[in-house]
Design a protein around this motif. Structure first.
Motif, PDB file in Angstrom:
ATOM      1  N   CYS A  57       2.081 -10.136   7.994  1.00  0.00           N
ATOM      2  CA  CYS A  57       2.169 -10.025   6.531  1.00  0.00           C
ATOM      3  C   CYS A  57       3.007  -8.800   6.161  1.00  0.00           C
ATOM      4  O   CYS A  57       3.034  -7.815   6.903  1.00  0.00           O
ATOM      5  CB  CYS A  57       0.788  -9.820   5.915  1.00  0.00           C
ATOM      6  SG  CYS A  57      -0.360 -11.140   6.287  1.00  0.00           S
ATOM      7  N   GLY A  58       3.635  -8.874   5.028  1.00  0.00           N
ATOM      8  CA  GLY A  58       4.334  -7.707   4.461  1.00  0.00           C
ATOM      9  C   GLY A  58       5.424  -7.196   5.391  1.00  0.00           C
ATOM     10  O   GLY A  58       6.194  -7.962   5.992  1.00  0.00           O
ATOM     11  N   VAL A 103       1.844  -9.511  14.562  1.00  0.00           N
ATOM     12  CA  VAL A 103       2.320  -8.142  14.366  1.00  0.00           C
ATOM     13  C   VAL A 103       1.514  -7.493  13.240  1.00  0.00           C
ATOM     14  O   VAL A 103       1.410  -8.064  12.147  1.00  0.00           O
ATOM     15  CB  VAL A 103       3.825  -8.119  14.004  1.00  0.00           C
ATOM     16  CG1 VAL A 103       4.337  -6.669  13.914  1.00  0.00           C
ATOM     17  CG2 VAL A 103       4.642  -8.906  15.025  1.00  0.00           C
ATOM     18  N   GLN A 105       0.219  -3.358  11.812  1.00  0.00           N
ATOM     19  CA  GLN A 105       0.017  -1.923  11.986  1.00  0.00           C
ATOM     20  C   GLN A 105      -1.462  -1.648  12.205  1.00  0.00           C
ATOM     21  O   GLN A 105      -1.851  -1.035  13.180  1.00  0.00           O
ATOM     22  CB  GLN A 105       0.525  -1.181  10.743  1.00  0.00           C
ATOM     23  CG  GLN A 105       0.570   0.337  10.841  1.00  0.00           C
ATOM     24  CD  GLN A 105      -0.788   1.010  10.791  1.00  0.00           C
ATOM     25  OE1 GLN A 105      -1.107   1.837  11.674  1.00  0.00           O
ATOM     26  NE2 GLN A 105      -1.608   0.670   9.827  1.00  0.00           N
ATOM     27  N   GLY A 107      -4.036  -3.745  12.667  1.00  0.00           N
ATOM     28  CA  GLY A 107      -4.825  -4.598  13.552  1.00  0.00           C
ATOM     29  C   GLY A 107      -6.046  -5.178  12.865  1.00  0.00           C
ATOM     30  O   GLY A 107      -6.912  -5.779  13.525  1.00  0.00           O
ATOM     31  N   THR A 109      -5.721  -6.731   9.455  1.00  0.00           N
ATOM     32  CA  THR A 109      -5.358  -7.597   8.331  1.00  0.00           C
ATOM     33  C   THR A 109      -6.006  -8.976   8.507  1.00  0.00           C
ATOM     34  O   THR A 109      -5.751  -9.665   9.491  1.00  0.00           O
ATOM     35  CB  THR A 109      -3.826  -7.716   8.255  1.00  0.00           C
ATOM     36  OG1 THR A 109      -3.307  -6.401   8.055  1.00  0.00           O
ATOM     37  CG2 THR A 109      -3.382  -8.623   7.121  1.00  0.00           C
ATOM     38  N   VAL A 155       0.418   4.122   2.368  1.00  0.00           N
ATOM     39  CA  VAL A 155       0.219   2.673   2.262  1.00  0.00           C
ATOM     40  C   VAL A 155       1.502   1.922   2.637  1.00  0.00           C
ATOM     41  O   VAL A 155       1.464   0.927   3.362  1.00  0.00           O
ATOM     42  CB  VAL A 155      -0.273   2.290   0.839  1.00  0.00           C
ATOM     43  CG1 VAL A 155      -0.169   0.789   0.618  1.00  0.00           C
ATOM     44  CG2 VAL A 155      -1.716   2.752   0.647  1.00  0.00           C
ATOM     45  N   SER A 157       4.484   1.024   4.667  1.00  0.00           N
ATOM     46  CA  SER A 157       4.739   1.218   6.098  1.00  0.00           C
ATOM     47  C   SER A 157       6.194   1.637   6.344  1.00  0.00           C
ATOM     48  O   SER A 157       7.119   1.053   5.787  1.00  0.00           O
ATOM     49  CB  SER A 157       4.443  -0.101   6.816  1.00  0.00           C
ATOM     50  OG  SER A 157       4.614   0.047   8.190  1.00  0.00           O
ATOM     51  N   GLN A 164       7.330  -1.398  15.419  1.00  0.00           N
ATOM     52  CA  GLN A 164       7.114  -2.843  15.628  1.00  0.00           C
ATOM     53  C   GLN A 164       8.402  -3.523  16.089  1.00  0.00           C
ATOM     54  O   GLN A 164       8.399  -4.364  16.995  1.00  0.00           O
ATOM     55  CB  GLN A 164       6.653  -3.501  14.312  1.00  0.00           C
ATOM     56  CG  GLN A 164       5.209  -3.197  13.964  1.00  0.00           C
ATOM     57  CD  GLN A 164       4.890  -3.386  12.480  1.00  0.00           C
ATOM     58  OE1 GLN A 164       5.779  -3.654  11.665  1.00  0.00           O
ATOM     59  NE2 GLN A 164       3.630  -3.249  12.138  1.00  0.00           N
TER      60      GLN A 164
HETATM   61  C1  BG6 Z   1      -0.223  -4.678   3.211  1.00  0.00           C
HETATM   62  C2  BG6 Z   1       0.206  -3.247   3.286  1.00  0.00           C
HETATM   63  O1  BG6 Z   1      -1.313  -4.883   2.414  1.00  0.00           O
HETATM   64  O2  BG6 Z   1      -0.416  -5.157   4.540  1.00  0.00           O
HETATM   65  C3  BG6 Z   1       1.619  -3.342   3.861  1.00  0.00           C
HETATM   66  O3  BG6 Z   1       0.240  -2.647   2.002  1.00  0.00           O
HETATM   67  C4  BG6 Z   1       1.557  -3.931   5.245  1.00  0.00           C
HETATM   68  O4  BG6 Z   1       2.187  -2.043   3.941  1.00  0.00           O
HETATM   69  C5  BG6 Z   1       0.795  -5.267   5.260  1.00  0.00           C
HETATM   70  O5  BG6 Z   1       2.867  -4.173   5.697  1.00  0.00           O
HETATM   71  C6  BG6 Z   1       0.431  -5.696   6.656  1.00  0.00           C
HETATM   72  O6  BG6 Z   1      -0.465  -4.760   7.232  1.00  0.00           O
HETATM   73  P1  BG6 Z   1      -0.658  -4.646   8.770  1.00  0.00           P
HETATM   74  O7  BG6 Z   1      -1.688  -3.556   8.980  1.00  0.00           O
HETATM   75  O8  BG6 Z   1      -1.190  -5.981   9.245  1.00  0.00           O
HETATM   76  O9  BG6 Z   1       0.644  -4.322   9.387  1.00  0.00           O
END
Ligand code: BG6
Length: 369
Positions: A57-58, A103, A105, A107, A109, A155, A157, A164
């Motif tokens: 995501c994101g 993927v 950051q 771990g 989400t 927040v 990234s 990554q």
């Molecule tokens: C969002 C964050 O909610 O989640 C973004 O605000 C991030 O910055 C995205 O890219 C995914 O998060 P993660 O921890 O799975 O990389």
């Protein structure tokens, strides 16, 4: 703890040479072969893989989009990138020969975790590229390749994104080594190019004064567009996302080739547009095509902010501003080209007096679906 920086985001942008270097560290043996021992997946399984699906995501999903170009090119395996929350609702074609790469950051989400669970239920092998040790996604995956970006507090990234991409390149090269789709000396050459990236990021950071000035002067603009092509396309998307997230400015990223199919209608006098220009040394005359995109939008009054490779004089006649980044291999260029865009968003948001580390309505990790 911000180490003299105004915000964690600013600090984390400046940590990026380390984030990339540390992610590369210790992953080759003395002969220069990639050794990713942590990927405890049977090599026979990895040799049989006939499709890779990246779920994220994101920002992490944009890292996946960059990885797609590299992995397809190096390994000749089809790669799809899917937003994790779309993935399991479309009845994806996944089986025992699919490698799903999650993927994240944090771990944690939830959308990405649910995609991991769904993929494993379908018999896929799941490999996580994650920054946070001991988090849930690696625990529930078959294997994990950690990014070594260190804790990311802001927040939005930044350093995790570069780490990554770096880890995904290592995965691609590892698969190429295992499956014999690249000769060892070709892999060694790409690894050498990767090892030069941290110093080149530092050079971009050292030249940040020009971007800062432009960002401050633009703090009241209502909208910014971003164009990129090939690996510059996900960079454009990420540049737009950064600006939305922390500066609350309407921003959109487009594939430059799509310009004439719609977005060019948005161009009016003084519309700021960032253009990520591919290397003039790349294949397929993409460079010339993107330079002519700059010319087209400039002729319609756009304000053109160009990110180009050092020495690329072709962009000069059509650029209101140029931010040069050092030369590198075409596929590695996102690791450099995104940095001016991160700085731009961070400086612009700071100039607006916003809390860049804690933007409104957003959370660092989203643990609900
Ligand atoms: C969002 C964050 O909610 O989640 C973004 O605000 C991030 O910055 C995205 O890219 C995914 O998060 P993660 O921890 O799975 O990389």
């Amino acid at each position: 703890e911000k180490g003299g920086f105004r915000s964690f985001m600013d600090k984390e942008i400046h940590d990026q040479p380390h984030a990339v270097a540390d992610t590369l560290l210790g992953r080759t043996d003395t002969a220069g072969h990639l050794v990713l021992d942590e990927i405890r997946v049977d090599e026979a399984v990895l040799r049989r893989v006939d499709k890779i699906i990246v779920v994220a995501c994101g920002t992490a999903a944009y890292a996946g989009q960059v990885a797609k170009y590299a992995i397809e090119h190096w390994c000749r395996i089809p790669v799809e990138v899917e937003l994790a929350h779309e993935f399991r609702y479309r009845d994806p074609v996944v089986d025992a020969r699919t490698l799903v790469v999650a993927v994240s950051q944090s771990g944690e989400t939830m959308d990405t975790l649910m995609a991991v669970r769904h993929a494993r239920e379908q018999g896929a092998t799941v490999l996580a590229i994650v920054n946070t040790h001991g988090s849930t996604i690696p625990r529930e995956s078959d294997a994990v390749l950690y990014t070594h970006a260190g804790p990311e507090v802001a927040v939005a990234s930044t350093k995790a994104f570069l780490a990554q991409i770096t880890a995904a390149y290592l995965l691609g090269l590892y698969l190429a080594q295992l499956r014999g789709t690249k000769y060892p000396d070709e892999i060694a050459e790409i690894l050498d190019d990767l090892r030069e990236i941290p110093d080149k990021i530092q050079a971009v950071l050292d030249a940040a004064g020009a971007i800062r000035e432009v960002a401050v002067a633009m703090k009241d603009v209502p909208s910014v567009l971003f164009l990129g092509r090939h690996v510059g396309y996900p960079v454009a998307m990420e540049g737009a996302l950064k600006l939305k997230e922390i500066a609350y400015i309407h921003a959109e990223g487009f594939a430059a080739g799509e310009l004439k199919h719609g977005p060019i209608a948005l161009i009016e006098t003084d519309q700021p547009v960032f253009i990520i220009v591919p290397s003039p040394r790349g294949r397929d005359s993409l460079h010339a095509k993107v330079v002519s995109n700059i010319q087209e939008i400039r002729a319609r009054g756009a304000r053109t902010l160009v990110v180009a490779e050092e020495g690329d004089e072709d962009v000069l006649p059509f650029a209101d501003q140029v931010f040069f980044v050092p030369r590198t291999a075409s596929l590695l260029a996102p690791l450099l080209a995104v940095v001016p865009l991160q700085i731009f968003a961070c400086e612009l948001a700071s100039a607006k007096g916003l809390d860049v580390d804690q933007p409104r309505n957003l959370a660092k990790s989203v643990t609900v679906e």
